[in-house]
Design a protein around this motif. Structure first.
Motif, PDB file in Angstrom:
ATOM      1  N   LEU A   1      32.274  93.507 -41.714  1.00 22.83           N
ATOM      2  CA  LEU A   1      31.397  92.594 -42.453  1.00 22.83           C
ATOM      3  C   LEU A   1      31.268  92.968 -43.923  1.00 22.83           C
ATOM      4  O   LEU A   1      31.255  92.097 -44.796  1.00 22.83           O
ATOM      5  N   PHE A   2      31.183  94.269 -44.213  1.00 28.92           N
ATOM      6  CA  PHE A   2      30.992  94.729 -45.591  1.00 28.92           C
ATOM      7  C   PHE A   2      32.226  95.460 -46.124  1.00 28.92           C
ATOM      8  O   PHE A   2      32.120  96.316 -47.011  1.00 28.92           O
ATOM      9  N   SER A   3      33.382  95.125 -45.572  1.00 29.15           N
ATOM     10  CA  SER A   3      34.612  95.830 -45.938  1.00 29.15           C
ATOM     11  C   SER A   3      35.329  95.217 -47.132  1.00 29.15           C
ATOM     12  O   SER A   3      36.326  95.765 -47.605  1.00 29.15           O
ATOM     13  N   GLY A   4      34.836  94.072 -47.619  1.00 28.82           N
ATOM     14  CA  GLY A   4      35.519  93.381 -48.704  1.00 28.82           C
ATOM     15  C   GLY A   4      36.371  92.225 -48.229  1.00 28.82           C
ATOM     16  O   GLY A   4      36.971  91.514 -49.052  1.00 28.82           O
ATOM     17  N   LEU A   5      36.438  92.019 -46.908  1.00 28.73           N
ATOM     18  CA  LEU A   5      37.206  90.894 -46.388  1.00 28.73           C
ATOM     19  C   LEU A   5      36.522  89.570 -46.729  1.00 28.73           C
ATOM     20  O   LEU A   5      35.304  89.511 -46.930  1.00 28.73           O
ATOM     21  N   ILE A   6      37.327  88.521 -46.771  1.00 27.23           N
ATOM     22  CA  ILE A   6      36.808  87.180 -47.041  1.00 27.23           C
ATOM     23  C   ILE A   6      37.108  86.286 -45.848  1.00 27.23           C
ATOM     24  O   ILE A   6      38.130  86.461 -45.170  1.00 27.23           O
ATOM     25  N   TRP A   7      36.197  85.366 -45.562  1.00 25.31           N
ATOM     26  CA  TRP A   7      36.333  84.496 -44.395  1.00 25.31           C
ATOM     27  C   TRP A   7      36.227  83.030 -44.789  1.00 25.31           C
ATOM     28  O   TRP A   7      35.683  82.704 -45.854  1.00 25.31           O
ATOM     29  N   ASN A   8      36.692  82.155 -43.881  1.00 24.29           N
ATOM     30  CA  ASN A   8      36.447  80.736 -44.108  1.00 24.29           C
ATOM     31  C   ASN A   8      35.046  80.382 -43.620  1.00 24.29           C
ATOM     32  O   ASN A   8      34.351  81.216 -43.022  1.00 24.29           O
ATOM     33  N   GLY A   9      34.628  79.151 -43.855  1.00 18.13           N
ATOM     34  CA  GLY A   9      33.267  78.752 -43.531  1.00 18.13           C
ATOM     35  C   GLY A   9      32.911  78.869 -42.059  1.00 18.13           C
ATOM     36  O   GLY A   9      31.788  79.244 -41.708  1.00 18.13           O
ATOM     37  N   ARG A  10      33.860  78.572 -41.202  1.00 17.97           N
ATOM     38  CA  ARG A  10      33.605  78.685 -39.760  1.00 17.97           C
ATOM     39  C   ARG A  10      33.342  80.123 -39.368  1.00 17.97           C
ATOM     40  O   ARG A  10      32.400  80.428 -38.627  1.00 17.97           O
ATOM     41  N   GLN A  11      34.205  81.014 -39.825  1.00 17.74           N
ATOM     42  CA  GLN A  11      34.037  82.430 -39.513  1.00 17.74           C
ATOM     43  C   GLN A  11      32.749  82.980 -40.120  1.00 17.74           C
ATOM     44  O   GLN A  11      32.052  83.783 -39.492  1.00 17.74           O
ATOM     45  N   ALA A  12      32.442  82.538 -41.330  1.00 15.10           N
ATOM     46  CA  ALA A  12      31.226  83.003 -42.004  1.00 15.10           C
ATOM     47  C   ALA A  12      29.979  82.597 -41.231  1.00 15.10           C
ATOM     48  O   ALA A  12      29.002  83.356 -41.159  1.00 15.10           O
ATOM     49  N   LEU A  13      30.000  81.407 -40.652  1.00 18.47           N
ATOM     50  CA  LEU A  13      28.861  80.951 -39.852  1.00 18.47           C
ATOM     51  C   LEU A  13      28.702  81.814 -38.605  1.00 18.47           C
ATOM     52  O   LEU A  13      27.586  82.209 -38.246  1.00 18.47           O
ATOM     53  N   ALA A  14      29.816  82.144 -37.958  1.00 19.64           N
ATOM     54  CA  ALA A  14      29.762  82.981 -36.750  1.00 19.64           C
ATOM     55  C   ALA A  14      29.268  84.390 -37.065  1.00 19.64           C
ATOM     56  O   ALA A  14      28.639  85.035 -36.226  1.00 19.64           O
ATOM     57  N   LEU A  15      29.526  84.859 -38.272  1.00 22.38           N
ATOM     58  CA  LEU A  15      29.108  86.204 -38.680  1.00 22.38           C
ATOM     59  C   LEU A  15      27.687  86.235 -39.246  1.00 22.38           C
ATOM     60  O   LEU A  15      27.160  87.304 -39.537  1.00 22.38           O
ATOM     61  N   GLY A  16      27.080  85.062 -39.435  1.00 21.26           N
ATOM     62  CA  GLY A  16      25.722  85.007 -39.975  1.00 21.26           C
ATOM     63  C   GLY A  16      25.667  85.070 -41.489  1.00 21.26           C
ATOM     64  O   GLY A  16      24.588  85.228 -42.067  1.00 21.26           O
ATOM     65  N   LEU A  17      26.826  84.917 -42.132  1.00 14.16           N
ATOM     66  CA  LEU A  17      26.841  84.945 -43.592  1.00 14.16           C
ATOM     67  C   LEU A  17      26.331  83.642 -44.186  1.00 14.16           C
ATOM     68  O   LEU A  17      25.875  83.607 -45.333  1.00 14.16           O
ATOM     69  N   ILE A  18      26.442  82.556 -43.433  1.00 12.17           N
ATOM     70  CA  ILE A  18      25.916  81.259 -43.864  1.00 12.17           C
ATOM     71  C   ILE A  18      25.119  80.647 -42.720  1.00 12.17           C
ATOM     72  O   ILE A  18      25.151  81.133 -41.590  1.00 12.17           O
ATOM     73  N   ASP A  19      24.433  79.534 -43.014  1.00 14.93           N
ATOM     74  CA  ASP A  19      23.552  78.912 -42.024  1.00 14.93           C
ATOM     75  C   ASP A  19      24.028  77.548 -41.535  1.00 14.93           C
ATOM     76  O   ASP A  19      23.388  76.947 -40.674  1.00 14.93           O
ATOM     77  N   GLY A  20      25.118  77.045 -42.090  1.00 17.73           N
ATOM     78  CA  GLY A  20      25.604  75.747 -41.653  1.00 17.73           C
ATOM     79  C   GLY A  20      26.614  75.180 -42.617  1.00 17.73           C
ATOM     80  O   GLY A  20      27.010  75.825 -43.599  1.00 17.73           O
ATOM     81  N   HIS A  21      27.042  73.953 -42.322  1.00 19.85           N
ATOM     82  CA  HIS A  21      28.058  73.282 -43.133  1.00 19.85           C
ATOM     83  C   HIS A  21      27.471  72.012 -43.749  1.00 19.85           C
ATOM     84  O   HIS A  21      27.623  70.919 -43.208  1.00 19.85           O
ATOM     85  N   LEU A  22      26.780  72.168 -44.861  1.00 21.31           N
ATOM     86  CA  LEU A  22      26.173  71.033 -45.552  1.00 21.31           C
ATOM     87  C   LEU A  22      26.528  71.068 -47.036  1.00 21.31           C
ATOM     88  O   LEU A  22      26.628  72.145 -47.629  1.00 21.31           O
ATOM     89  N   SER A  23      26.706  69.890 -47.601  1.00 21.94           N
ATOM     90  CA  SER A  23      26.903  69.756 -49.050  1.00 21.94           C
ATOM     91  C   SER A  23      25.539  69.589 -49.701  1.00 21.94           C
ATOM     92  O   SER A  23      24.533  69.360 -48.999  1.00 21.94           O
ATOM     93  N   PRO A  24      25.437  69.678 -51.039  1.00 21.66           N
ATOM     94  CA  PRO A  24      24.140  69.454 -51.686  1.00 21.66           C
ATOM     95  C   PRO A  24      23.503  68.117 -51.318  1.00 21.66           C
ATOM     96  O   PRO A  24      22.296  68.048 -51.070  1.00 21.66           O
TER      97      PRO A  24
END
Length: 315
Positions: A244-267
């Motif tokens: 999680l804190f290793s410097g790796l980057i994820w797409n939005g789906r993976q980020a949601l599964a990891l708890g880095l984001i809360d959903g897929h919404l635009s402004p």
């Protein structure tokens, strides 16, 4: 031959003078048109700016309110449109407006200065204390990584597209080594310092093991600060993962599964689904074109110099 003969020297000289006068007149007319267009563009810009501010004042709580947007685009740096000063100025203006129902950080950035990112993070915490009833969101477009994610983590909720790039929680310091190239070219390095380590990571000198170890500790400390900020803001929403804190980057789906984001919404979707409003108003401060060019040039030169020196930290 008469002087009135079209082939005479007098006539030729007269035609030459008339041609020069015609060219000068045409050139003067073109410059006149150019300056008129510049003046018109400037006046139009002022009218739009004034109208924009006036319209903001007219949209109040009685109109149902709006979601206030503040853009964070490009490299986060002191002399850029994505500096802490510019970003916090926009957020403060958005929160102060009586019709603001929420604020969204519209992010499209791969990161930048750790100092600028942390100033924004702390500024958001302070402003949240002043306006506890106004939610602050982050919406990631193509990318919200490194320092941009650092800033996003300060928001109450983070959203991104499924294909957005999110994360890269790490610190990097890069540079070049020109020692062998200098020797081949017959270039002698002359470095005079007061202080044993003042020439830290000089690109024309061999790497010093003790200096490299020291610099690694600096990077590790800055990385720990990044991790602490994200953990304190995201809390239990983060999933336990060694990378999680290793410097790796994820797409939005993976980020949601990891708890880095809360959903897929635009402004626009945040405004509608979270706040029940149909207006997204842009509160991003817009510097004058010349000021913007100067900032971008300064940021570019500074980044290039730091990269050559190998002495700059970057999220």
């Amino acid at each position: 031959m008469s002087d009135m003969d079209p082939d005479s020297r007098a006539w030729k000289e007269l035609r030459r003078v008339m041609d020069v006068a015609f060219v000068e007149q045409r050139r003067s007319r073109r410059w006149g048109i150019f300056f008129k267009l510049v003046t018109l563009a400037y006046v139009t810009f002022l009218i739009v700016a004034v109208a924009r501010n006036a319209s903001f004042d007219e949209w109040s709580e009685a109109d149902g309110g709006h979601l206030a947007s503040v853009s964070i685009n490009g490299t986060i740096a002191a002399d850029s449109d994505a500096s802490a000063e510019v970003i916090l100025q926009g957020i403060a203006a958005a929160l102060e407006h009586p019709g603001t129902r929420g604020v969204v950080l519209d992010i499209n950035s791969g990161g930048g200065s750790p100092v600028q990112a942390d100033r924004v993070w702390r500024g958001i915490q302070r402003l949240r204390g002043e306006y506890p009833d106004t939610p602050i969101y982050a919406a990631i477009a193509d990318i919200g990584a490194s320092g941009a994610y650092y800033i996003a983590s300060a928001a109450d909720e983070i959203y991104a597209d499924e294909a957005s790039l999110v994360g890269s929680i790490g610190v990097v310091s890069s540079g070049f080594g020109f020692e062998d190239a200098a020797k081949k070219l017959g270039v002698e390095r002359r470095l005079i310092t007061a202080g044993t380590n003042k020439g830290l990571l000089d690109p024309f000198l061999p790497l010093d093991k003790a200096q490299v170890e020291h610099w690694q500790r600096v990077l590790d400390g800055t990385h720990e600060q990044f991790i602490d900020r994200v953990k304190s803001a995201r809390g239990a929403r983060l999933v336990e993962d060694d990378n999680l804190f290793s410097g790796l980057i994820w797409n939005g789906r993976q980020a949601l599964a990891l708890g880095l984001i809360d959903g897929h919404l635009s402004p626009a979707e945040i405004a509608d689904e979270n706040l029940g409003v149909d207006r997204v108003l842009d509160f991003t401060p817009r510097p004058a074109p010349l000021e913007r060019l100067t900032r971008q040039l300064g940021a570019s030169v500074s980044a290039s110099f730091n990269q050559l020196q190998g002495a700059g930290l970057r999220y």
